[in-house]
Design a protein around this motif. Structure first.
Motif: not given
Ligand code: B12
Length: 132
Positions: A14, A17, A22, A59-60, A62, A64, A88, A90-91, A94
């Motif tokens: 899910q 963002l 991207i 593909i994204s 987050s 593990t 590919v 995502g978190r 990264s």
């Molecule tokens: C917001 C959030 C949510 C929201 C997501 C809303 C949405 N529509 O995106 C909601 C509430 C849905 C959510 C749910 C869950 N979450 Co969450 N969430 C987060 C949080 C706080 C921020 C993620 C985020 O949006 N970051 C900002 C974006 C911009 O960053 P990003 O995704 O990394 O993207 C960047 C790069 O990775 C890259 N990128 C991303 N995608 C792509 C793709 C391509 C092609 C390229 C080139 C680059 C690229 O570009 C971006 C810019 O730099 C993180 C904590 C954190 N600090 O990251 C936890 C986190 C990811 N979540 C976590 C967890 C555990 C969950 C849940 C399991 C919680 C639960 N028990 O229900 C659920 C799982 C839902 C599911 N099945 O996916 C954990 C994951 C731990 C792990 N071991 O994997 C985290 C790390 C929190 C934590 N510290 O525990 N979550």
């Protein structure tokens, strides 16, 4: 003609963002984009590739515990007849190093700087996005 990029999160993922950001970056660089969005089944993704024929699939993921599934997406998309470049990100990409195989057709983007490099290469080398 504009290059085409298809963007998706793997099934049960899910965290959408980053992917959305991207896809906007690609639009700003002149690409036509299609966002399948969060929780996109592999079958849906491969079907979209065969139908829409994108130059690239982003593909994204987050969570593990989705690493194995991400691998299955990479393999499945590589087998499509159209064979787009696969980026590919995502978190997990990264923040961790993990054993997925990078090839000419598959690139892992851990930092946005790497994407800048990608845009630079594809702009000077034209339509052929594979082999950048
Ligand atoms: C917001 C959030 C949510 C929201 C997501 C809303 C949405 N529509 O995106 C909601 C509430 C849905 C959510 C749910 C869950 N979450 Co969450 N969430 C987060 C949080 C706080 C921020 C993620 C985020 O949006 N970051 C900002 C974006 C911009 O960053 P990003 O995704 O990394 O993207 C960047 C790069 O990775 C890259 N990128 C991303 N995608 C792509 C793709 C391509 C092609 C390229 C080139 C680059 C690229 O570009 C971006 C810019 O730099 C993180 C904590 C954190 N600090 O990251 C936890 C986190 C990811 N979540 C976590 C967890 C555990 C969950 C849940 C399991 C919680 C639960 N028990 O229900 C659920 C799982 C839902 C599911 N099945 O996916 C954990 C994951 C731990 C792990 N071991 O994997 C985290 C790390 C929190 C934590 N510290 O525990 N979550």
């Amino acid at each position: 003609m504009k290059k085409k990029g298809l963007f998706l999160c793997i099934e049960n993922e899910q965290h959408f963002l980053g992917l959305k950001m991207i896809s906007i970056l690609f639009e700003e660089h002149g690409w036509q984009t299609k966002l399948l969005g969060a929780d996109s089944p592999l079958l849906h993704a491969t079907h979209a590739v065969e139908q829409w024929k994108p130059d690239l699939v982003g593909i994204s993921f987050s969570l593990t515990h989705h690493i194995e599934k991400a691998n299955a997406y990479i393999e499945g998309l590589q087998k499509t007849k159209h064979q787009p470049l696969i980026l590919v990100g995502g978190r997990v990409v990264s923040n961790y190093k993990f054993p997925l195989v990078q090839t000419n057709q598959v690139r892992f983007i851990a930092q946005l700087e790497e994407l800048k490099e990608f845009f630079h290469y594809q702009s000077i080398r034209g339509i052929k996005v594979v082999d950048y």
